[in-house]
Write a protein that holds these residues in place. Structure first.
Motif, PDB file in Angstrom:
ATOM      1  N   MET A   1       0.852  -1.195   0.000  1.00  0.00           N
ATOM      2  CA  MET A   1       0.000   0.000   0.000  1.00  0.00           C
ATOM      3  C   MET A   1       0.890   1.249   0.000  1.00  0.00           C
ATOM      4  N   THR A   2       0.561   2.208  -0.858  1.00  0.00           N
ATOM      5  CA  THR A   2       1.369   3.421  -0.955  1.00  0.00           C
ATOM      6  C   THR A   2       1.107   4.329   0.240  1.00  0.00           C
ATOM      7  N   ARG A   3       2.211   4.740   0.870  1.00  0.00           N
ATOM      8  CA  ARG A   3       2.080   5.574   2.056  1.00  0.00           C
ATOM      9  C   ARG A   3       2.569   6.981   1.721  1.00  0.00           C
ATOM     10  N   LEU A   4       1.851   7.957   2.191  1.00  0.00           N
ATOM     11  CA  LEU A   4       2.212   9.354   1.940  1.00  0.00           C
ATOM     12  C   LEU A   4       2.891   9.916   3.181  1.00  0.00           C
ATOM     13  N   ILE A   5       4.029  10.550   2.985  1.00  0.00           N
ATOM     14  CA  ILE A   5       4.730  11.177   4.109  1.00  0.00           C
ATOM     15  C   ILE A   5       5.202  12.571   3.689  1.00  0.00           C
TER      16      ILE A   5
ATOM     17  N   LEU B   1      -0.381  14.633   7.708  1.00  0.00           N
ATOM     18  CA  LEU B   1       0.712  13.716   7.349  1.00  0.00           C
ATOM     19  C   LEU B   1       1.890  13.851   8.312  1.00  0.00           C
TER      20      LEU B   1
ATOM     21  N   ASP C   1       0.870  11.680  11.216  1.00  0.00           N
ATOM     22  CA  ASP C   1       0.926  10.251  10.924  1.00  0.00           C
ATOM     23  C   ASP C   1       0.809  10.030   9.414  1.00  0.00           C
ATOM     24  N   GLY C   2       1.880   9.586   8.775  1.00  0.00           N
ATOM     25  CA  GLY C   2       1.813   9.277   7.349  1.00  0.00           C
ATOM     26  C   GLY C   2       0.802   8.168   7.110  1.00  0.00           C
ATOM     27  N   CYS C   3       0.073   8.254   6.029  1.00  0.00           N
ATOM     28  CA  CYS C   3      -0.950   7.237   5.785  1.00  0.00           C
ATOM     29  C   CYS C   3      -1.225   7.150   4.285  1.00  0.00           C
ATOM     30  N   ASP C   4      -2.137   6.258   3.892  1.00  0.00           N
ATOM     31  CA  ASP C   4      -2.457   6.148   2.467  1.00  0.00           C
ATOM     32  C   ASP C   4      -3.528   7.174   2.100  1.00  0.00           C
TER      33      ASP C   4
ATOM     34  N   LEU D   1      -6.181   9.317   4.461  1.00  0.00           N
ATOM     35  CA  LEU D   1      -5.944  10.764   4.510  1.00  0.00           C
ATOM     36  C   LEU D   1      -7.226  11.519   4.162  1.00  0.00           C
TER      37      LEU D   1
ATOM     38  N   SER E   1       5.591   9.856  -1.792  1.00  0.00           N
ATOM     39  CA  SER E   1       4.789   8.642  -1.821  1.00  0.00           C
ATOM     40  C   SER E   1       5.754   7.466  -1.758  1.00  0.00           C
TER      41      SER E   1
END
Lengths: 146, 89
Positions: free
Chosen positions: B1-5, B43, B46-49, B53, B88
């Motif tokens: 799963m792609t995580r956004l930070i 973000l 907490d970074g998340c998908d 988000l 990403s």
């Protein structure tokens, strides 16, 4: 700000007519923004080219970018696992802008590094994208006025 | 799963509902309007998908998380990625 002016009238009116929870001004603004893709939400100010050009002699480019630890650079400028074929350990310190400019213009090597390793570093630098550490330094090196 | 930070560090200043953000990595300064600051803030916490988000952003802004809200969130995040403020992974 001009962002507000860019909203289509009907959209702005529709939002005003909608009942909003607690109806605070800030919520209205947020709803407006979230529903209005046509309006710009980012305005970017870049350093002037002249200013960037003046800093070429002092700016540096980390290879690879900070945060990419324990990776080597291969002939194609890609980051690879240590000891991968045709790859070289990264330089111990960020490369100087003036050395990068010379390497790009004249194919010179970086002080203390082999021709092949230098070529790999330069190829990596040429692939830097906006937002990457060192990009502004690289962009200023591209300025033909230097 | 792609995580956004977030791709920090940043120096920020809030001015009249807008966020003035200096990004040392690119040397650029950005003026961000809502919902960009809220997205970065979420973000940072907490970074998340993308899906999570969008859900968190709608919750924070008090709007329904429908298809439009999700598509707007995705488009805004794409802009943040393009200017180098979000990664990403």
């Amino acid at each position: 700000m001009h962002v507000e002016d860019g909203l289509p009238n009907d959209e702005a009116e529709a939002v005003q007519d909608s009942p909003l929870p607690n109806d605070p001004q800030s919520s209205r603004r947020h709803l407006l923004r979230l529903g209005a893709l046509g309006a710009a939400a980012v305005v970017t100010i870049r350093p002037g080219l002249a200013q960037a050009a003046a800093s070429v002699t002092t700016c540096t480019i980390p290879v690879p970018a900070p945060g990419t630890t324990n990776q080597w650079i291969n002939r194609n400028g890609s980051l690879v696992s240590p000891n991968a074929a045709n790859s070289y350990p990264p330089p111990s310190a960020p490369l100087k802008g003036v050395d990068v400019a010379n390497a790009i213009k004249y194919g010179t090597s970086y002080p203390g590094y082999s021709y092949d390793a230098s070529a790999a570093y330069t190829t990596y630098i040429k692939q830097l994208s906006q937002g990457t550490a060192g990009f502004t330094c690289f962009a200023s090196i591209q300025n033909p006025g230097i | 799963m792609t995580r956004l930070i977030p791709h920090g560090p940043y120096k920020t200043l809030k001015i009249d509902g807008l966020l003035l953000l200096f990004h040392p990595a690119s040397g650029a300064t950005h003026v961000l309007d809502s919902p960009m600051p809220e997205i970065l803030e979420l973000l940072e916490i907490d970074g998340c998908d993308m899906s999570l988000l969008a859900h968190r952003l709608c919750e924070q802004l008090g709007v329904e998380c429908d298809d439009e809200a999700r598509s707007v969130t995705a488009a805004r995040v794409a802009e943040l990625i393009e200017i180098g403020l979000v990664r990403s992974i």
